[in-house]
Design an enzyme around this catalytic site. Structure first.
Site, PDB file in Angstrom:
ATOM      1  N   ASP A   1      -1.460  -4.995   5.369  1.00 38.04           N
ATOM      2  CA  ASP A   1      -2.629  -5.878   5.346  1.00 38.04           C
ATOM      3  C   ASP A   1      -3.702  -5.338   6.278  1.00 38.04           C
ATOM      4  O   ASP A   1      -3.412  -4.929   7.408  1.00 38.04           O
ATOM      5  CB  ASP A   1      -2.203  -7.282   5.787  1.00 38.04           C
ATOM      6  CG  ASP A   1      -3.385  -8.179   6.118  1.00 38.04           C
ATOM      7  OD1 ASP A   1      -3.990  -8.712   5.178  1.00 38.04           O
ATOM      8  OD2 ASP A   1      -3.696  -8.339   7.319  1.00 38.04           O
TER       9      ASP A   1
ATOM     10  N   ASP B   1      -7.341  -6.323   0.352  1.00 35.39           N
ATOM     11  CA  ASP B   1      -6.911  -5.884   1.682  1.00 35.39           C
ATOM     12  C   ASP B   1      -5.401  -5.907   1.875  1.00 35.39           C
ATOM     13  O   ASP B   1      -4.914  -5.761   3.000  1.00 35.39           O
ATOM     14  CB  ASP B   1      -7.582  -6.740   2.762  1.00 35.39           C
ATOM     15  CG  ASP B   1      -7.201  -8.212   2.651  1.00 35.39           C
ATOM     16  OD1 ASP B   1      -6.682  -8.623   1.594  1.00 35.39           O
ATOM     17  OD2 ASP B   1      -7.426  -8.965   3.626  1.00 35.39           O
ATOM     18  N   GLU B   2      -4.633  -6.080   0.802  1.00 30.89           N
ATOM     19  CA  GLU B   2      -3.172  -6.081   0.901  1.00 30.89           C
ATOM     20  C   GLU B   2      -2.577  -5.225  -0.212  1.00 30.89           C
ATOM     21  O   GLU B   2      -2.992  -5.333  -1.364  1.00 30.89           O
ATOM     22  CB  GLU B   2      -2.611  -7.497   0.784  1.00 30.89           C
ATOM     23  CG  GLU B   2      -2.942  -8.419   1.935  1.00 30.89           C
ATOM     24  CD  GLU B   2      -2.329  -9.787   1.729  1.00 30.89           C
ATOM     25  OE1 GLU B   2      -1.472 -10.187   2.538  1.00 30.89           O
ATOM     26  OE2 GLU B   2      -2.706 -10.468   0.757  1.00 30.89           O
TER      27      GLU B   2
END
Length: 417
Positions: free
Chosen positions: A9, A104-105
């Site tokens: 993350d 974002d992951e």
């Protein structure tokens, strides 16, 4: 062989990208949002800003009240997407099994990479350093034998420790995960938390340590017989059971195409203005459907209504006579749905979707319209927009004050490029 899966993350991703681009803001509170709109929301806040109480989804005005020194930067979605893709390339230099979960992951299956890079912890640290040196973005890594454990390791532990790395294995569940409140379990939001609390299940371990048959019976008493599938789903999550593999890439079979717009309700009080936005949404849905070479058989319209005191919401759908991605056919159905179910209150949100998709290689002909000609015309317009931008050619109605098409052309996902 036990799998080794990472969920990586990006810490305060949008804000981290902006701080990397502006070294002068390194030790200052930074948030990403529209500084010109105090009622707009904060998309991301750096750790310094969070220490003042600034949170994601809070209003810009509220954030500035909590932290007057806060630097609010207008979002640059195109840049964030480019950085996300660069990070994906970095991950792919360590394993070919990289599955983006969000901007974002990303999940990584590193089982086959450990012979080259050492232990999971050593590899996680190496990837963290690589991403930080290349992009300026700090990352947190959750490690587990399944995707769901890697995800919960990131959310509940890696995000809360300075090192940003935490491994959650099956033999650690009783001493770690099972002691957490039930709302810390993956996919358990406020509504499900209330259900579990009424059932006397306050910790994740209360679910994990229960026999499945008993848990299913409790779920039935609380939520009805239709909850059997949910019971199996949550019982397995609590135990970290997740057989789904990490699948490289993000392309999956489309099930529907939708498009929506949040509206300032004080400006969309009459049907004349609402119809403009409704048509613009249909145009974009049909364009995207044609781009993927599909047609749809079901049109859905959803709307949120409010006058500042009362709020209502509706979502309705209708089946079309034949599959289509022609604007005028979808627009007629969407307009009829909206007229039939709109109560007359101003709108704060409006969306349109097209589902039950089928291949568009064969088109149903009709006696009273040349649908083949209509498709050629729409695809010619699509070609112009693809080459010169989505606002290169627009309906005349979009030039009116209520139109949002030109504003949307400058955005990605509802935010500035």
């Amino acid at each position: 062989m036990t799998r080794q899966i990472f969920l990586i993350d990006g810490q305060s991703f949008y804000a981290s990208v902006e701080k990397a681009a502006h070294p002068e803001y390194r030790d200052k509170p930074v948030a990403v949002g529209d500084p010109a709109r105090l009622n707009g929301i904060i998309l991301a806040a750096c750790p310094i800003a969070k220490s003042y109480g600034v949170t994601t989804a809070s209003r810009v005005g509220e954030a500035l009240a909590k932290c007057p020194e806060l630097i609010v930067i207008r979002p640059r979605m195109r840049t964030y997407i480019q950085i996300s893709l660069l990070i994906t390339q970095i991950f792919e230099s360590y394993t070919d099994l990289v599955e983006p979960y969000s901007i974002d992951e990303q999940f990584l299956d590193v089982t086959g990479s450990l012979n080259y890079f050492g232990s999971p912890h050593e590899l996680a640290r190496r990837i963290q350093d690589h991403v930080h040196l290349s992009t300026g973005v700090l990352t947190r890594v959750g490690i587990g034998p399944t995707k769901v454990l890697a995800k919960m390791a990131t959310d509940n532990y890696a995000k809360k420790i300075p090192e940003g790395i935490f491994e959650l294995s099956f033999d650690k569940l009783e001493s770690t995960l099972w002691k957490l409140p039930v709302h810390h379990m993956f996919m358990v939001a406020s509504a499900m938390t209330r259900h579990f609390t009424r059932m006397g299940l306050t910790c994740i371990g209360d679910i994990a340590c229960m026999e499945f048959g008993e848990f299913k019976q409790r779920m039935r008493r609380e939520m009805g017989k239709q909850s059997d599938i949910q019971a199996g789903y949550y019982w397995q999550i609590a135990r970290g059971i997740d057989p789904s593999p990490v699948v490289a890439g993000i392309r999956h079979q489309l099930k529907s195409v939708s498009h929506g717009k949040a509206l300032r309700w004080s400006l969309y009080t009459g049907l004349k203005d609402i119809e403009i936005v409704l048509l613009e949404l249909v145009i974009e849905v049909c364009r995207r459907t044609r781009r993927h070479h599909y047609m749809g058989s079901v049109v859905s319209v959803s709307a949120a209504e409010t006058d500042g005191k009362r709020s209502t919401w509706f979502s309705r759908q209708t089946t079309l006579p034949q599959p289509t991605s022609l604007t005028h056919e979808v627009a007629a159905a969407a307009h009829k749905l909206f007229i039939e179910h709109w109560s007359g209150l101003p709108l704060s949100n409006l969306s349109v979707s097209l589902s039950q998709l089928t291949d568009d290689s064969m088109i149903q002909l009709t006696l009273f319209e040349d649908r083949s000609l209509a498709y050629r015309k729409e695809r010619a317009i699509d070609g112009i927009k693809h080459r010169y931008g989505s606002d290169a050619i627009v309906r005349a109605s979009s030039l009116m004050e209520a139109g949002v098409a030109r504003e949307r052309a400058e955005q990605i996902g509802g935010h500035y490029k």
